[in-house]
Write an enzyme that holds these catalytic residues in place. Sequence first.
Site, PDB file in Angstrom:
ATOM      1  N   GLU A  25      24.236  50.302   9.717  1.00 22.79           N
ATOM      2  CA  GLU A  25      24.926  51.524   9.171  1.00 22.79           C
ATOM      3  C   GLU A  25      24.671  51.871   7.693  1.00 22.79           C
ATOM      4  OE1 GLU A  25      29.769  50.991  10.444  1.00 22.79           O
ATOM      5  OE2 GLU A  25      28.901  49.138   9.426  1.00 22.79           O
ATOM      6  N   ASP A  38      21.408  51.560   6.652  1.00 20.71           N
ATOM      7  CA  ASP A  38      20.116  52.272   7.031  1.00 20.71           C
ATOM      8  C   ASP A  38      20.276  53.736   7.352  1.00 20.71           C
ATOM      9  OD1 ASP A  38      18.678  50.026   6.282  1.00 20.71           O
ATOM     10  OD2 ASP A  38      18.584  49.429   8.384  1.00 20.71           O
ATOM     11  N   SER A  89       0.361  41.429 -28.428  1.00 21.82           N
ATOM     12  CA  SER A  89       0.722  40.220 -28.146  1.00 21.82           C
ATOM     13  C   SER A  89       1.194  39.170 -29.310  1.00 21.82           C
ATOM     14  CB  SER A  89      -0.685  39.338 -27.513  1.00 21.82           C
ATOM     15  OG  SER A  89      -1.499  39.410 -28.664  1.00 21.82           O
ATOM     16  N   GLU A 128      14.543  33.259 -27.650  1.00 20.71           N
ATOM     17  CA  GLU A 128      14.734  33.743 -26.424  1.00 20.71           C
ATOM     18  C   GLU A 128      13.642  33.157 -25.169  1.00 20.71           C
ATOM     19  OE1 GLU A 128      13.941  38.247 -26.100  1.00 20.71           O
ATOM     20  OE2 GLU A 128      14.715  38.291 -28.350  1.00 20.71           O
ATOM     21  N   LYS A 187      10.768  32.678 -22.607  1.00 23.47           N
ATOM     22  CA  LYS A 187       9.455  33.429 -22.696  1.00 23.47           C
ATOM     23  C   LYS A 187       9.176  33.463 -20.966  1.00 23.47           C
ATOM     24  CE  LYS A 187       4.674  33.664 -24.031  1.00 23.47           C
ATOM     25  NZ  LYS A 187       3.896  33.688 -22.672  1.00 23.47           N
ATOM     26  N   LYS A 214      11.858  35.380 -33.061  1.00 25.59           N
ATOM     27  CA  LYS A 214      11.726  36.310 -33.838  1.00 25.59           C
ATOM     28  C   LYS A 214      12.641  36.303 -34.813  1.00 25.59           C
ATOM     29  CE  LYS A 214      11.371  38.999 -29.180  1.00 25.59           C
ATOM     30  NZ  LYS A 214      11.848  39.829 -28.322  1.00 25.59           N
ATOM     31  N   CYS A 222     -20.492   7.853   4.575  1.00 27.61           N
ATOM     32  CA  CYS A 222     -20.007   9.370   4.773  1.00 27.61           C
ATOM     33  C   CYS A 222     -18.803   9.402   5.919  1.00 27.61           C
ATOM     34  CB  CYS A 222     -21.071  10.309   5.097  1.00 27.61           C
ATOM     35  SG  CYS A 222     -20.339  12.279   5.334  1.00 27.61           S
ATOM     36  N   CYS A 224     -20.360  12.133   8.759  1.00 29.37           N
ATOM     37  CA  CYS A 224     -21.569  11.871   9.749  1.00 29.37           C
ATOM     38  C   CYS A 224     -21.794  10.228   9.830  1.00 29.37           C
ATOM     39  CB  CYS A 224     -22.890  12.636   9.197  1.00 29.37           C
ATOM     40  SG  CYS A 224     -23.402  11.827   7.633  1.00 29.37           S
ATOM     41  N   CYS A 277     -25.500  16.698   7.899  1.00 31.16           N
ATOM     42  CA  CYS A 277     -24.007  16.339   7.897  1.00 31.16           C
ATOM     43  C   CYS A 277     -23.209  17.314   8.208  1.00 31.16           C
ATOM     44  CB  CYS A 277     -23.528  15.480   6.578  1.00 31.16           C
ATOM     45  SG  CYS A 277     -21.710  15.248   6.545  1.00 31.16           S
TER      46      CYS A 277
END
Length: 674
Positions: free
Chosen positions: A33, A35, A80, A110, A112, A283, A401, A404, A424
């Site tokens: 509905e 939509d 920044s 605050e 970050k 700040k 190994c 191998c 290998c």
Amino acid sequence: MNIENKIDELISLINYHNEKYYNQDAPEISDAEYDNLMKELIKLEEENPNLKRVDSPSNRVGGKALDKFDQIVHKIPMLSLSNAYSGQDLKDFDKRVRDMAGSDVEYVVEFKIDGLSVGITYNDGEFEKGATRGNGVVGEDISQNLMTVKSIPLRIKEDNEIVVRGEVYISKENFQKINEQQENLGLALYANPRNLAAGSLRQLDPKLTAKRPLDIFVFNLEYGQNLKFESHSESLEFLSDLGFSVSPSYKVFKSIDDVIEHIEYWTENRGNLDFEIDGMVIKVNNLKQRETMGYTAKSPRWAIAYKFPAEKKKTKILDIIVEVGRTGTITPTAVLEPVRLAGTSVSRATLHNEDYIREKDIRINDTVLVQKAGDIIPQVIEVVKEERNGEEIGFNMPNNCPVCFEPTVRLEGEAAVKCINMSCPAQIRRGIIHFVSRDAMNIDGLGESIITLLLNEKIIEDVSDLYSIKKEDVINLERMGDKSANNLIKSIKKSKENDLWRLINGLGIKFVGVKGAKILAKNFKDIDEIMNASEEELVNLEEFGGTMANSVVEFFKEDKNINVIEKLKKASVNTKTIEDKNSNVPKIFEGMKIVLTGTLPTLKRNDAKEMIEARGAKATSSVSKSTTFVLAGEEAGSKLTKANELGIKVVDEATFIELSSLSSKEEVESKLLL
């Protein structure tokens, strides 16, 4: 009812149901509905574009896809902040503040937020435009994408022009849901919420952005025409009243000791928040004091960002496994009880090498502390030995190994244990992955999983066999349909025409990367000349050292490598130097050193680097007094900071493209002086 009234009625109705669904968690109608209401509104707006309102909820679903982002010059530079890493750093900051502003100082503290910083402009109460921070002076116009973020108001009760700055993010819960969906679909998982938020906002198709559950915290009134406030906290209250989600749980303190205590609390408890934070921002609250203190070239003197130390978490080592790399190096990896760390779930951590394990006495079943190096790569930093209970099992690097089964060796003077069997399968697999990678032959569609399938099905044995693959060989592989198979064959065929340096890099000669491959391709006309070059000839090449020269000579002594190259020739893979397409480009940057940092709005990093080198400059990786200029994009970081400290010229992408179009070095130098 006329059309305008119908549109107004639909907007009111949809906004009502949005409030019920998103804010009250009490929906009154079905999704279907809802939509249908939205479809009706969009249809009327498309038929009557002059009646579309800026605050229409249809703007939340995204508009027409863009070819690329335009650029916006910020009305107020989005600077920044300088960083603090300890309580002493904060006390030093406090002393500087009080020396300039007097003893009566208040601080606003605050979160970050770990997201993407954006600036948004409103005029006559309506959303006008929004942009990324970019290099602080120029950002990307992402207005259409920002309009899809439901917590950004499209209309406010304020006629004056205002500019706000905020951080767009994705909550931990929504991030987890998205990754669960990715996993269910068999797709790659997103690394962390910050990257997902940033990538979502930089989609060229706003409809894709609209599908992501983005949110925002507004943390600053950058500009307010005819607006007067005495303090930052007062401006935050004003923004909240206008309908913005302001930085949550901000606090005002008079003492730096209270600030430090507050930060220590959140250092320990940040995991309890539903969004990622990577620090706290401090700040000066009084705006007149801010004016008195002013700015440095790169940041305000009245604010500082406290960066949390790398997050450490305790977990358990369930097992230690080893992996064989492209050059045969066997790397141990800890399998961990999953733990959430710096925004992602971590279940593995590198143990580097045998010496690292011995030095830290790391054992299976140990309780350990893990952190992410640079907040990226998980690593075990310490064993919690007091929690050992006798069930711990020591670990030894394998004598054979694991792939191998040939004997492993540890060469004198090296920390790495290696498999030296050139046949290998693990080395072959890693070698093929490298061969098709972006900086080598750049074959799209050949990911690690497809390469593994090709090897397992005996379709390929080495890189040369890639050029014998037919569509019928791959179309029935898992997750490989008709279209994917066609695209893969086209990509393989296209790679035959690559420059010689790509082939050289793809061969994986030890110590020879992209730069070394380009030097070889520049100085020899084809692969045969390189194969026959003596070590003395190679050492005499500019910027080609003895270790690299020896490695090239040794590589081409191996019959196996010669055979692969002969097969590549038979497959018509280019093995000759292609005439440099940049040979006619004027060398207007001749003798210059240029540093590239951050993400550029439209240019890919490699493309920008190619433009730099084609014009005669060196693309260097670090900023120094000899740097000519820095090309800085979004999230430029420490290189931009150092450039500002040294007084090095910094340019954005638009200026760089303008410089690149000039016809002489004198013009470039003149432009850089402006």
